[in-house]
Design a protein around this motif. Structure first.
Motif, short mmCIF file in Angstrom:
data_model
loop_
_atom_site.label_atom_id
_atom_site.label_comp_id
_atom_site.label_asym_id
_atom_site.label_seq_id
_atom_site.Cartn_x
_atom_site.Cartn_y
_atom_site.Cartn_z
N LEU A 79 -18.10 20.08 -7.36
CA LEU A 79 -16.88 19.90 -8.15
C LEU A 79 -15.96 18.88 -7.49
CD1 LEU A 79 -16.09 23.63 -8.98
CD2 LEU A 79 -17.40 21.99 -10.33
N LEU A 80 -15.29 18.10 -8.32
CA LEU A 80 -14.29 17.14 -7.86
C LEU A 80 -12.91 17.63 -8.29
CD1 LEU A 80 -16.04 13.77 -8.83
CD2 LEU A 80 -16.00 14.88 -6.59
N GLY A 81 -11.98 17.62 -7.36
CA GLY A 81 -10.63 18.08 -7.69
C GLY A 81 -9.58 17.08 -7.26
N ASN A 82 -8.37 17.25 -7.78
CA ASN A 82 -7.22 16.48 -7.30
C ASN A 82 -5.97 17.34 -7.41
OD1 ASN A 82 -6.42 16.41 -9.99
ND2 ASN A 82 -6.56 14.20 -10.22
N LEU A 136 0.83 -1.20 0.00
CA LEU A 136 0.00 0.00 0.00
C LEU A 136 0.87 1.25 0.00
CD1 LEU A 136 -2.72 -0.95 2.66
CD2 LEU A 136 -2.92 -1.02 0.17
N THR A 137 0.41 2.25 -0.77
CA THR A 137 1.08 3.55 -0.77
C THR A 137 0.03 4.64 -0.59
OG1 THR A 137 0.92 3.69 -3.19
CG2 THR A 137 2.96 2.78 -2.27
N TRP A 138 0.47 5.76 -0.05
CA TRP A 138 -0.43 6.87 0.24
C TRP A 138 -0.03 8.12 -0.55
CZ3 TRP A 138 0.80 3.05 3.54
CH2 TRP A 138 -0.23 2.46 4.28
N ASP A 139 -1.05 8.95 -0.84
CA ASP A 139 -0.83 10.28 -1.43
C ASP A 139 -0.05 10.24 -2.74
OD1 ASP A 139 -2.18 11.49 0.69
OD2 ASP A 139 -0.36 11.56 1.91
N LYS A 140 -0.36 9.25 -3.59
CA LYS A 140 0.28 9.20 -4.90
C LYS A 140 -0.22 10.36 -5.76
CE LYS A 140 0.42 5.19 -6.93
NZ LYS A 140 -0.01 3.86 -7.46
N THR A 141 0.60 10.79 -6.71
CA THR A 141 0.23 11.88 -7.60
C THR A 141 -1.06 11.52 -8.35
OG1 THR A 141 2.53 12.53 -7.91
CG2 THR A 141 0.95 13.27 -9.58
N GLY A 142 -2.02 12.43 -8.33
CA GLY A 142 -3.29 12.22 -8.99
C GLY A 142 -4.34 11.57 -8.12
N GLU A 143 -3.96 11.10 -6.92
CA GLU A 143 -4.91 10.43 -6.03
C GLU A 143 -5.26 11.27 -4.80
OE1 GLU A 143 -3.59 6.53 -5.03
OE2 GLU A 143 -3.75 5.78 -7.10
N ARG A 144 -4.78 12.48 -4.75
CA ARG A 144 -5.14 13.39 -3.65
C ARG A 144 -6.39 14.15 -4.05
NH1 ARG A 144 0.99 15.84 -2.82
NH2 ARG A 144 2.06 13.81 -2.82
N LYS A 145 -7.52 13.54 -3.80
CA LYS A 145 -8.80 14.04 -4.30
C LYS A 145 -9.56 14.79 -3.23
CE LYS A 145 -9.09 10.06 -7.41
NZ LYS A 145 -9.87 8.84 -7.78
N TYR A 146 -10.48 15.66 -3.70
CA TYR A 146 -11.35 16.40 -2.78
C TYR A 146 -12.62 16.80 -3.52
CZ TYR A 146 -9.40 20.45 -5.25
OH TYR A 146 -9.01 21.34 -6.22
#
Length: 215
Positions: free
Chosen positions: A114-117, A4-14
Motif C-alpha cells: 500500500l502507498l500512503g500520504n 526547494l521546499t520540504w514536506d508539502k501537503t500531499g507529498e509526505r508519502k510512505y
C-alpha cells in the motif's frame, strides 16, 4: 527557477503492508494459472551483488567494475496454497499422503503493497510487485505445545531468482507497477490478468506483456 521546499501537503508519502499474494507455478516450461496465497505476513526483498571492484593502473585507481546484481526475497506466511507444494519440494503420492525432498518447481509470485500520504493515508494508492523465475529453499517449521499463549506456526522461505528478458533493457527478476502513475483503465487490465476474471484464469504477465498493455 523555484526554491526547494520540504514536506508539502500531499507529498509526505510512505509504503506499508503486504497483501494480494498470488503464486504462478511453472508447468511444462510456462507459468501456469495463478492461485491466491492467503495468510501472507511479510515479503522481504533482498537484492545482492552490484559491488564495485577497483582496477588499478598507472599507479592510480583506473576504474571500478560493477558485479552483476541478483534479486532474492524472503516470503513469510501462516499458510500456503496447494499450488505451492511442488515449489516447496513436496509431492502427493496418494490422496492425503505427501513426501518431501522432491524437486522444487520454479514459480512466479506477485504481491501488493500500500502507498500512503498525509492526505489520503493508506488510500493513496498501491504497488503491485512481480517476482519472476523464483526458487524456494526449505522452510523451518517450529512445532510447539498448545499453552496459555498460543501462536500459529509461521513459515518462511528464502527465494532465489533467475531473470527474464525485457526488450530494450537488461533481464530482470523483479517488476513494480505503481497505481498512482498508471491510468486506472490500464491498471484494471493488468489486475484482470494477474488476478483472473469470471471468464479467464489468473496468469502471470511477463515484462514485455505489461509494456504492451500500458501503451
Amino acid at each position: 527557477m523555484s526554491k526547494l521546499t520540504w514536506d508539502k501537503t500531499g507529498e509526505r508519502k510512505y509504503e506499508t503492508g503486504v497483501d494480494h499474494g498470488v503464486i504462478y507455478p511453472v508447468v511444462d516450461g510456462e507459468y501456469g494459472a495463478g492461485s491466491a496465497w492467503n495468510g501472507l505476513t511479510a515479503v522481504t526483498e533482498s537484492p545482492s551483488g552490484a559491488e564495485a571492484s577497483a582496477v588499478y593502473a598507472d599507479n592510480m585507481k583506473y576504474l571500478s567494475l560493477m558485479s552483476a546484481e541478483e534479486f532474492g526475497a524472503t516470503i513469510e506466511a501462516y499458510t500456503y496454497p496447494e499450488a505451492f507444494d511442488r515449489c516447496n519440494g513436496t509431492a502427493e503420492i496418494t490422496k492425503g499422503v505427501t513426501i518431501g525432498q522432491q524437486n522444487r518447481d520454479t514459480f512466479g509470485f506477485s504481491y501488493r503493497t500500500l502507498l500512503g500520504n498525509d492526505v489520503k493515508s493508506n488510500d493513496y494508492g498501491y504497488k503491485i510487485h512481480i517476482i519472476y523465475g523464483a526458487k524456494a529453499s526449505p522452510s523451518e517449521k517450529n512445532f510447539q505445545t498448545v499453552n496459555d499463549s498460543p501462536e500459529a506456526i509461521s513459515f518462511s522461505w528464502e527465494v532465489s531468482t533467475t531473470p527474464v528478458t525485457v526488450d530494450g533493457f537488461k533481464p530482470t527478476a523483479h517488476l513494480e507497477i505503481d497505481s498512482t502513475k498508471v491510468e486506472a483503465t490500464k491498471m484494471k487490465k493488468i489486475e484482470d490478468a494477474l488476478y483472473g476474471t469470471e471468464e479467464a484464469e489468473a496468469k502471470l504477465l511477463l515484462p514485455d506483456e505489461i509494456i504492451n498493455l500500458l501503451k
